[in-house]
Design an enzyme around this catalytic site. Structure first.
Site, PDB file in Angstrom:
ATOM      1  N   MET A  30       0.844  -1.195   0.000  1.00  0.00           N
ATOM      2  CA  MET A  30       0.000   0.000   0.000  1.00  0.00           C
ATOM      3  C   MET A  30       0.884   1.250   0.000  1.00  0.00           C
ATOM      4  O   MET A  30       0.460   2.333   0.405  1.00  0.00           O
ATOM      5  CB  MET A  30      -0.947   0.004   1.199  1.00  0.00           C
ATOM      6  N   LEU A  33       6.613   3.152   1.352  1.00  0.00           N
ATOM      7  CA  LEU A  33       7.531   2.016   1.462  1.00  0.00           C
ATOM      8  C   LEU A  33       8.654   2.291   2.453  1.00  0.00           C
ATOM      9  O   LEU A  33       9.138   3.411   2.576  1.00  0.00           O
ATOM     10  CB  LEU A  33       8.109   1.693   0.080  1.00  0.00           C
ATOM     11  N   HIS A  34       9.059   1.244   3.154  1.00  0.00           N
ATOM     12  CA  HIS A  34      10.154   1.333   4.134  1.00  0.00           C
ATOM     13  C   HIS A  34      11.046   0.102   3.978  1.00  0.00           C
ATOM     14  O   HIS A  34      10.831  -0.721   3.064  1.00  0.00           O
ATOM     15  CB  HIS A  34       9.584   1.452   5.555  1.00  0.00           C
ATOM     16  N   HIS A  37       9.409  -3.325   3.396  1.00  0.00           N
ATOM     17  CA  HIS A  37       9.015  -3.600   2.001  1.00  0.00           C
ATOM     18  C   HIS A  37      10.248  -3.899   1.163  1.00  0.00           C
ATOM     19  O   HIS A  37      10.244  -4.778   0.303  1.00  0.00           O
ATOM     20  CB  HIS A  37       8.302  -2.382   1.392  1.00  0.00           C
ATOM     21  N   GLN A  61     -10.261  -2.066   2.665  1.00  0.00           N
ATOM     22  CA  GLN A  61      -9.776  -2.735   3.872  1.00  0.00           C
ATOM     23  C   GLN A  61      -9.632  -1.788   5.059  1.00  0.00           C
ATOM     24  O   GLN A  61      -9.124  -2.179   6.101  1.00  0.00           O
ATOM     25  CB  GLN A  61      -8.473  -3.477   3.601  1.00  0.00           C
ATOM     26  N   GLN A 153      -2.582 -11.740   8.489  1.00  0.00           N
ATOM     27  CA  GLN A 153      -2.859 -11.507   7.067  1.00  0.00           C
ATOM     28  C   GLN A 153      -2.243 -12.613   6.205  1.00  0.00           C
ATOM     29  O   GLN A 153      -2.876 -13.103   5.266  1.00  0.00           O
ATOM     30  CB  GLN A 153      -2.287 -10.145   6.652  1.00  0.00           C
ATOM     31  N   SER A 185       6.714  -0.168  10.037  1.00  0.00           N
ATOM     32  CA  SER A 185       5.345  -0.085   9.542  1.00  0.00           C
ATOM     33  C   SER A 185       5.168   1.280   8.902  1.00  0.00           C
ATOM     34  O   SER A 185       5.726   2.276   9.386  1.00  0.00           O
ATOM     35  CB  SER A 185       4.357  -0.241  10.710  1.00  0.00           C
ATOM     36  N   SER A 186       4.382   1.327   7.829  1.00  0.00           N
ATOM     37  CA  SER A 186       4.123   2.626   7.195  1.00  0.00           C
ATOM     38  C   SER A 186       3.469   3.582   8.184  1.00  0.00           C
ATOM     39  O   SER A 186       3.647   4.798   8.109  1.00  0.00           O
ATOM     40  CB  SER A 186       3.211   2.443   5.983  1.00  0.00           C
TER      41      SER A 186
HETATM   42  O1  PAF Z   1      -0.157  -5.524   3.768  1.00  0.00           O
HETATM   43  C1  PAF Z   1      -0.589  -4.643   2.996  1.00  0.00           C
HETATM   44  O2  PAF Z   1       0.084  -3.646   2.728  1.00  0.00           O
HETATM   45  C2  PAF Z   1      -1.966  -4.788   2.390  1.00  0.00           C
HETATM   46  O3  PAF Z   1      -2.847  -5.397   3.281  1.00  0.00           O
HETATM   47  C3  PAF Z   1      -1.959  -5.519   1.036  1.00  0.00           C
HETATM   48  C4  PAF Z   1      -1.523  -6.956   1.182  1.00  0.00           C
HETATM   49  C5  PAF Z   1      -1.026  -4.791   0.060  1.00  0.00           C
HETATM   50  C6  PAF Z   1      -3.376  -5.515   0.448  1.00  0.00           C
HETATM   51  O4  PAF Z   1      -3.852  -4.218   0.255  1.00  0.00           O
END
Ligand code: PAF
Length: 278
Positions: A30, A33-34, A37, A61, A153, A185-186
């Site tokens: 999403m 980025l850090h 990622h 979500q 997740q 975390s973002s």
């Molecule tokens: O973990 C995330 O950043 C989100 O839940 C994902 C998997 C990109 C789905 O939007």
């Protein structure tokens, strides 16, 4: 690095990547980025696959519009990080591309989605699973990477892939942490300086609970103590639990594959974390 913003562009660039590399790896993100990622993208690039990274803040979500709108965004910074990492294709769709007006399908995962984040963020896993299924359909990856920071997740995605016989192999990559233990975390960039100072306590308490379990304690004592310590430090905890790492069912004691998981808010920022137990 190519950037696809429409489905025809994505299809064209994915075909070229598959022809050149033989296989495609997907890193769904999403954005904002850090280094966490970056660890996923680096692993994908090292594998030799054609690497697609999706950058899409998925409205379905989020529980509230305010949370969706307040989610950190840094499109230019993200593209620079992906270029530097050797990503081949950034997939940056519009909301209307992912959710056209006649869109009428959602993915509802049971099992591991039913507890913890599933109850504290109603609809979250429905939105997450639906967008991940869309991304799998659009990119058709052979393999997809997810971060272990969002442990539940990963289990929900694995369940969906198994139940729907979807092709990609799912690979989970260990959580990247700040030197003081805070999981990257973002959302960390939304923490106030004071909250940032307190935030690593969650990881510290996970480790303390693990230590108590290793010394033979049953789960209830260390878990209750951790919740109390979080409250004293100013967190509003949602849960602090010992669970089966695959089904997410609560456990009384450690067994192979067990996981300690926690979620709590510090002011307006909600943090989650987990570690292996035992
Ligand atoms: O973990 C995330 O950043 C989100 O839940 C994902 C998997 C990109 C789905 O939007």
């Amino acid at each position: 690095m190519r950037v696809a913003r429409t489905l025809p562009e994505l299809t064209q660039h994915c075909a070229a990547l598959r022809a050149a590399h033989g296989r495609i790896d997907l890193v769904p993100t999403m954005g904002a980025l850090h280094a966490g990622h970056r660890a996923l993208v680096d692993t994908a690039v090292r594998s030799g696959a054609g690497v697609v990274v999706s950058v899409f803040v998925n409205p379905s979500q989020f529980g509230s519009t305010a949370d969706f709108q307040g989610y950190p965004r840094d499109d230019a910074g993200d593209l620079a990080i992906l270029e530097d990492a050797g990503c081949h294709l950034a997939w940056v769709p519009e909301v209307a591309t992912m959710y056209p007006p006649d869109d009428a399908t959602v993915i509802e995962v049971g099992g591991p989605a039913l507890r913890w984040e599933g109850t504290h963020r109603p609809g979250h896993f429905r939105g997450m699973a639906t967008v991940v299924a869309k991304l799998f359909g659009q990119v058709r990856p052979d393999l997809a990477y997810f971060g272990e920071k969002d442990w539940q997740q990963v289990q929900v995605v694995r369940r969906m892939v198994a139940d729907l016989h979807l092709p990609p192999e799912i690979v989970a990559i260990p959580t990247v942490r700040e030197p003081d233990g805070l999981a990257l975390s973002s959302r960390n960039r939304l923490l106030t300086p004071e909250a940032r100072r307190v935030a690593p306590l969650m990881h510290g308490l996970l480790r303390e609970a693990d230590q108590a379990l290793a010394e033979g304690a049953t789960a209830s004592g260390p878990l209750a103590a951790a919740l109390e310590r979080l409250r004293e430090a100013g967190f509003s905890p949602d849960y602090f639990a010992l669970v089966d790492g695959e089904t997410l069912e609560p456990l009384e004691g450690v067994r192979p594959g067990a996981r300690l998981i926690a979620a709590a808010s510090l002011g307006t920022v909600r943090l989650i974390d987990n570690i292996a137990a035992g």
